[in-house]
Design an enzyme around this catalytic site. Structure first.
Site, short mmCIF file in Angstrom:
data_model
loop_
_atom_site.label_atom_id
_atom_site.label_comp_id
_atom_site.label_asym_id
_atom_site.label_seq_id
_atom_site.Cartn_x
_atom_site.Cartn_y
_atom_site.Cartn_z
N SER A 157 0.84 -1.19 0.00
CA SER A 157 0.00 0.00 0.00
C SER A 157 0.87 1.24 0.00
O SER A 157 2.00 1.22 0.53
CB SER A 157 -0.89 0.02 1.24
OG SER A 157 -1.53 1.28 1.36
N TYR A 171 -1.03 0.42 10.48
CA TYR A 171 -1.17 -0.30 9.20
C TYR A 171 0.01 0.04 8.27
O TYR A 171 0.65 -0.85 7.70
CB TYR A 171 -2.50 0.12 8.59
CG TYR A 171 -2.79 -0.32 7.17
CD1 TYR A 171 -3.22 -1.62 6.89
CD2 TYR A 171 -2.71 0.58 6.11
CE1 TYR A 171 -3.54 -2.00 5.60
CE2 TYR A 171 -3.02 0.20 4.81
CZ TYR A 171 -3.43 -1.09 4.56
OH TYR A 171 -3.75 -1.45 3.28
#
Ligand SMILES: Cc1cc2nc3c(=O)[nH]c(=O)nc-3n(C[C@H](O)[C@H](O)[C@H](O)COP(=O)(O)OP(=O)(O)OC[C@H]3O[C@@H](n4cnc5c(N)ncnc54)[C@H](O)[C@@H]3O)c2cc1C
Ligand SMILES: NC(=O)c1ccc[n+]([C@@H]2O[C@H](COP(=O)([O-])OP(=O)(O)OC[C@H]3O[C@@H](n4cnc5c(N)ncnc54)[C@H](OP(=O)(O)O)[C@@H]3O)[C@@H](O)[C@H]2O)c1
Lengths: 252, 435
Positions: free
Chosen positions: A144, A157
């Site tokens: 990501s 995250y």
């Protein structure tokens, strides 16, 4: 015209985290190209409709497998028990968590870290070793843009994705010249279950189908790192170049 | 968020929900009135409600029987996917609208018709059963045998009888992905209507009208018929044609890009090209059925203000006089339609379905004040000639006009009230039309 399931497809792809919207779209893309499909998820029973759908649409064989990224002690056995070693392995495993709550709930934060880094890196390590021994294969990790720089709003995250991105980079370096190709996929926003209810900017948000197409093309063209949508490469370049004294005061 | 139909007007605020399964739909039902939405290809406000259920994630193919061609699937399945997956297996949709970017649920809810309506009927005629969720979250199988009244009203019911979860439809067997198309010019309206009637044996037939032609040439058309090509006709071509290139309209074109001069130029060119292509030739399925699909997001050529589509059907007895009056009104207003399509319709559907035996005319115009005035005229002419309107295209009819054109509207509203559906299933359109 083809009406029977092709029991000996020319290649197979393993999708880890197969119940994710991105994995679902990716499975369809590979099935449309004639790949046999292995779907691995925590609760494979819930993928029965997916299997029927893929078989009816594309006439390719589909196998459901039980797999938990956090149960790293089972990963070696999982790979050993595969019906045949796949040609391509794709990880769509991810857990966004709840940043604010997880700042206080550290065990929950650790689950996010393990789910996005330790688990995916563990299973891909086993697969990479098997691919390297065979001398061929493609490993595709969905990381990501959150891993490109830690931000207050999603660094738990993001830090795990940063680790995963570095892992994929190192793996690519190690296996270059040994027949195994490694691709890092860095999506920005994707309209999926993970982001349901969030108000995402339309021009920066990819559909799962778009991500699937980008992944498939990246494999065909043997790309190393892709951003989806491509504009994110530029955005993250800018974000990474902001000096830390300024960055730490920004709300982004 | 803000949401509209394909014509991009009107725009309404809605709570958009993306259900993944039945439980999510039940939760939304408890939260208030809602309407299901497929791929948003209805032009007006049929698929926008206080809450709007985007059904596209529920798109699994559940079963296919190659002995009968029966396909069972979830309502969010795209027609484009049906074709991509089943054409290579030798099957084609038995009924298709002019775009393949519609969902199974949307096709049933609007009872869509294709170029074969005069011969094969509409979506209703190829739907075997529907699983419908009501306001309590109960799921009922509806078919000609089970819950027949609900089946009747659901097809063409524009989402107002409940949420279609799954359905069984029939596909037709084909040998190839090619269509043998025959194009013939018709010098005026009379010739076009006569040609469509004479072609009633053809599987597909439709006429494109140059709606800016006047005088003796008023209603001049290209009449196009089509048949699925057999393997023996291909003369070396591959069984399935290669995929067409897609282009996107990247930005909204300014409203003036499509003025009467560019429309006139387009119409003149199209007419000339059609005359050059007279006679019979093989066309790939995509170009034949879905010419506009090659330009993704083509609704943006009308600019931000959006556009309006007009579609009525006139019964046989008054079709000729009525179409002539409609064309005169359009040419008098000086607003040409970019696309004007004339088609013969066959058997009437039941429920609130649009089709009836006669001719249907579809046109679109940029949404300007002048177009609104023209629509007033076109609606009045339609009423005078015993015609009715297509809800999937409508964005502006008044309840009075719709009810005057279609006495079934009152029966439908009564059925909805009797079954307790009115408060739960509502769109901006159903509120406007008091359905
Ligand atoms: C270029 C173009 C060409 C077209 N050509 C034709 C044509 O030739 N013939 C024709 O008949 N139509 C035609 N149409 C209209 C189109 O086929 C219909 O509007 C169709 O209903 C659109 O399907 P959708 O999935 O986009 O549904 P939407 O536009 O999203 O919804 C349409 C209606 O269906 C209802 N609905 C959708 N899904 C469900 C569900 N799961 N349960 C209950 N209700 C549901 C909605 O509530 C709404 O009332 C055309 C449209 C375009 C843009
Ligand atoms: N959506 C975005 O905006 C976005 C942006 C950038 C990157 N990504 C990444 O894209 C990938 C796909 O995500 P998505 O958006 O499709 O979201 P998603 O639907 O939430 O998918 C995440 C998947 O990971 C699986 N998973 C989580 N923990 C697991 C575990 N311990 N073992 C096995 N599987 C596990 C989940 O399985 P269950 O179904 O069993 O829960 C789920 O299927 C993820 O890597 C995500 O981080 C997403």
């Amino acid at each position: 015209m083809q009406t029977e399931i092709d029991r000996n497809p020319k290649a197979t792809v393993l999708l880890l985290g197969a119940r994710s919207d991105v994995a679902r779209a990716t499975a369809r893309r590979y099935a449309a190209a004639g790949y046999g499909i292995l779907l691995a998820a925590r609760d494979p029973e819930r993928l029965q409709a997916e299997k029927t759908d893929l078989e009816l649409r594309y006439r390719v064989p589909v196998t459901l497998l039980a797999f938990d990224a956090l149960r790293i002690e089972d990963h070696a056995a999982f790979v050993a028990a595969l019906p045949a070693l796949p040609d391509v392995a794709i990880s769509a495993i991810g857990l966004l968590g709840r940043q604010e709550a997880d700042e206080a709930d550290i065990p929950a934060a650790i689950t996010v870290m393990r789910s996005n880094y330790e688990g995916p890196a563990s299973i891909l390590s086993h697969l990479a070793n098997a691919f390297a021994a065979r001398g061929s294969g493609t490993i595709i990790g969905i990381s990501s843009v959150a891993g490109d720089r830690g931000r207050a709003t999603n660094y738990i995250y993001g830090s795990a994705k940063a680790g995963f991105t570095a892992f994929l980079s190192g793996l690519r370096n190690r296996l270059a010249g040994r027949g195994v190709h490694v691709i890092t996929v860095s999506p920005g926003f994707i309209a999926t279950r993970m982001t349901a209810g969030m108000d995402l900017p339309e021009k920066l948000t990819a559909s799962p189908d778009e991500v699937a197409e980008a992944i498939f093309k990246a494999q065909e063209k043997r790309r190393n790192v892709i951003y989806v949508r491509p504009i994110w490469r530029l955005i993250m370049l800018v974000i990474r170049s902001i000096p830390e004294p300024v960055f730490k005061r920004l709300k982004i | 968020m803000k949401l509209s139909g394909w014509g991009r007007t009107p725009v309404h605020a809605t709570r958009l929900i993306h259900p993944e399964g039945e439980a999510d739909i039940r939760a939304a039902l408890a939260d208030g009135p809602l309407i299901a939405r497929g791929n948003g290809r209805a032009y007006g406000d049929s698929a926008v409600g206080q809450q709007t259920l985007d059904m596209r994630r529920l798109d699994h193919v559940l079963a296919f029987d190659p002995a009968t061609g029966q396909l069972v699937a979830e309502a969010g399945l795209l027609l484009a996917d049906i074709i991509a997956c089943f054409l290579p297996q030798g099957w084609f949709p038995a009924v298709t609208p002019g775009t393949r970017f519609v969902t199974l649920g949307g096709m049933i809810a609007a009872d869509v018709h294709g170029k074969n309506h005069h011969r094969d009927g509409g979506m209703r005629h190829v739907t075997d059963w529907i699983d419908l969720m009501d306001q309590d979250g109960t799921i009922r199988r509806c078919s000609r045998q089970e819950n027949p009244e609900l089946f009747e009203w659901t097809i063409g019911g524009m989402g107002l009888t409940g949420v279609i979860l799954r359905a069984a439809i029939r596909l037709r067997p084909v040998e190839t992905g090619w269509i043998r198309q025959t194009t013939r010019p018709a010098a005026n309206l009379e010739a076009a209507l006569a040609a469509l009637e004479a072609d009633s044996h053809a599987t597909y037939s439709v006429a494109w009208i140059d709606c800016l032609a006047t005088g003796d040439a008023m209603g001049r058309s290209l009449v196009m018929t089509g048949e699925h090509a057999a393997l023996s006709e291909l003369a070396g071509k591959p069984t399935l044609p290669p995929a067409r290139r897609k282009r996107a309209v990247p930005v909204d074109l300014p409203g003036f890009a499509l003025n009467r001069f560019s429309v006139r130029a387009f119409n003149a060119l199209y007419w000339a090209a059609g005359q050059r292509q007279q006679g019979s030739r093989l066309v790939d399925w995509d170009s034949y059925f879905y010419p506009l699909d090659a330009i993704l997001g083509w609704n943006r050529i009308y600019g931000r203000k959006g556009f309006l589509q007009f579609q009525c059907v006139l019964p046989d007895a008054s079709a000729h006089a009525g179409m002539a009056a409609l064309l005169r009104a359009i040419s008098a207003s000086g607003q040409g339609s970019f696309l004007a399509v004339l088609k013969r319709m066959g058997a009437a559907g039941g429920g609130l379905s649009f089709p009836m035996p006669g001719h249907t005319l579809a046109l679109d115009f940029p949404a300007t004040a002048r177009a609104q005035a023209l629509f007033d005229r076109l609606e009045a002419i339609t009423l005078d000639h015993g015609g009715r309107f297509y809800l999937a295209k409508d964005a502006r009819l008044s309840a009075g006009t719709f009810r005057a054109a279609d006495p079934r509207a009152a029966d439908f509203a009564r059925f909805r009230a009797g079954a307790g559906l009115t408060a739960q299933f509502a769109s901006a359109q159903s509120a406007r039309l008091e359905l």
